[in-house]
Write an enzyme that holds these catalytic residues in place. Structure first.
Site, PDB file in Angstrom:
ATOM      1  N   ASP A 244     -29.683 -50.828  90.260  1.00 38.19           N
ATOM      2  CA  ASP A 244     -30.574 -50.721  89.100  1.00 38.19           C
ATOM      3  C   ASP A 244     -31.217 -52.076  88.807  1.00 38.19           C
ATOM      4  OD1 ASP A 244     -31.773 -50.009  86.692  1.00 38.19           O
ATOM      5  OD2 ASP A 244     -29.917 -50.189  85.539  1.00 38.19           O
TER       6      ASP A 244
ATOM      7  N   LYS B  90     -23.174 -47.728  89.254  1.00 40.14           N
ATOM      8  CA  LYS B  90     -24.451 -48.414  89.064  1.00 40.14           C
ATOM      9  C   LYS B  90     -24.216 -49.915  89.018  1.00 40.14           C
ATOM     10  CE  LYS B  90     -26.585 -48.736  85.000  1.00 40.14           C
ATOM     11  NZ  LYS B  90     -26.985 -50.164  84.836  1.00 40.14           N
TER      12      LYS B  90
ATOM     13  N   LYS C  59     -34.828 -52.316  88.583  1.00 33.82           N
ATOM     14  CA  LYS C  59     -36.080 -52.045  87.858  1.00 33.82           C
ATOM     15  C   LYS C  59     -37.217 -52.940  88.341  1.00 33.82           C
ATOM     16  CE  LYS C  59     -33.555 -50.787  83.604  1.00 33.82           C
ATOM     17  NZ  LYS C  59     -32.201 -51.285  83.980  1.00 33.82           N
TER      18      LYS C  59
ATOM     19  N   ASP D 186     -43.615 -55.622  89.971  1.00 35.43           N
ATOM     20  CA  ASP D 186     -44.360 -56.776  90.460  1.00 35.43           C
ATOM     21  C   ASP D 186     -45.586 -56.253  91.196  1.00 35.43           C
ATOM     22  OD1 ASP D 186     -45.034 -59.442  91.418  1.00 35.43           O
ATOM     23  OD2 ASP D 186     -42.905 -59.950  91.163  1.00 35.43           O
TER      24      ASP D 186
ATOM     25  N   ARG E 194     -20.070 -47.982  78.630  1.00 37.85           N
ATOM     26  CA  ARG E 194     -19.029 -48.448  77.719  1.00 37.85           C
ATOM     27  C   ARG E 194     -17.983 -47.392  77.395  1.00 37.85           C
ATOM     28  NH1 ARG E 194     -24.117 -50.463  74.486  1.00 37.85           N
ATOM     29  NH2 ARG E 194     -24.518 -52.415  75.571  1.00 37.85           N
TER      30      ARG E 194
ATOM     31  N   THR F 206     -34.080 -46.657  77.164  1.00 38.14           N
ATOM     32  CA  THR F 206     -33.469 -45.892  76.076  1.00 38.14           C
ATOM     33  C   THR F 206     -33.240 -46.742  74.831  1.00 38.14           C
ATOM     34  OG1 THR F 206     -31.292 -46.275  77.083  1.00 38.14           O
ATOM     35  CG2 THR F 206     -32.370 -44.164  77.536  1.00 38.14           C
TER      36      THR F 206
END
Length: 235
Positions: free
Chosen positions: A57, A30, A59, A62, A211, A119
């Site tokens: 990614d 990603k 997002k 608009d 992570r 999230t």
């Protein structure tokens, strides 16, 4: 059952340092705002040249015409998945698909999914700061239904919402679930989290892991541990 590794790094040099641990192994990765805004489209070309699948990614959110034009450009990069914010509405989501179709010029278009709620969003924050008075689960369900109505392939959501979304939108509606942590990990800024095993049990189609792998002392070994748990080879 794809495992997507979040390349949440500030520049290409750190990406290359991380990927060195994986040798010739091809990953699904990603690329988010931080890396894409720093390196631009060239980072996508580099990753695709190495054989990796890419979830870009960004997002998008608009007016419909702007999103359509942006998606037309992104489709030309050869990525495998892109996303928009479902809060942009049906017209915007339909425009995103139109742009992707035009940008792929008859080739297989990237999967297009919608973000329902991040999230990191709790119900209390959503109610108090965003002034959305519905429950978090009802809001996620509504946004997912809008995405399906718009023709999108699925949504980004919490693993905890997957069973409900599969029931409301169908088993073929793709669920991409970030917020994945091993039991020993700190959840940090994420609120709605789950382990790879729990994501598998709940029916996630893709998991996004950052992570737990990228900050590990031995990234390849960490990747294998997550992958094995995700595929049900260990508990």
């Amino acid at each position: 059952m794809p495992l997507i590794v979040a390349l949440d790094f500030p520049n290409k040099q750190e990406v290359e340092r991380f990927l060195y641990h994986f040798g010739e192994e091809r990953l699904y990765v990603k690329v988010g705002m931080e890396l894409f805004y720093k390196e631009g489209p060239s980072i996508i070309a580099d990753l695709k040249e190495k054989g990796h699948d890419v979830f870009l990614d960004l997002k998008l959110h608009d007016i419909p015409n702007t999103v359509k034009s942006a998606m037309r450009s992104l489709a030309d990069l050869g990525v495998d998945m892109v996303n928009v914010h479902a809060a942009g509405g049906i017209a915007m989501m339909k425009a995103a698909l139109e742009g992707l179709q035009e940008g792929t010029q008859g080739k297989k278009r990237p999967l297009c999914i919608a973000v329902t709620q991040l999230t990191s969003t709790s119900e209390e924050m959503m109610n108090r700061e965003l002034w959305i008075e519905k429950s978090l689960i009802d809001t996620v369900s509504h946004y997912a239904k809008l995405a399906k109505e718009s023709g999108l392939d699925g949504v980004v959501c919490s693993t905890l919402e997957v069973p409900m979304l599969k029931e409301h939108c169908g088993q073929d509606f793709v669920t991409v679930t970030p917020g994945i942590r091993m039991l020993s990990d700190d959840t940090q800024d994420q609120v709605r989290v789950a382990t790879p095993a729990r994501a598998r049990e709940l029916g996630s189609d893709y998991i996004v892991v950052g992570r737990s792998i990228t900050k590990a002392e031995y990234p390849y070994q960490a990747y294998q541990m997550v992958k094995q748990e995700w595929e049900g080879q260990r508990v």
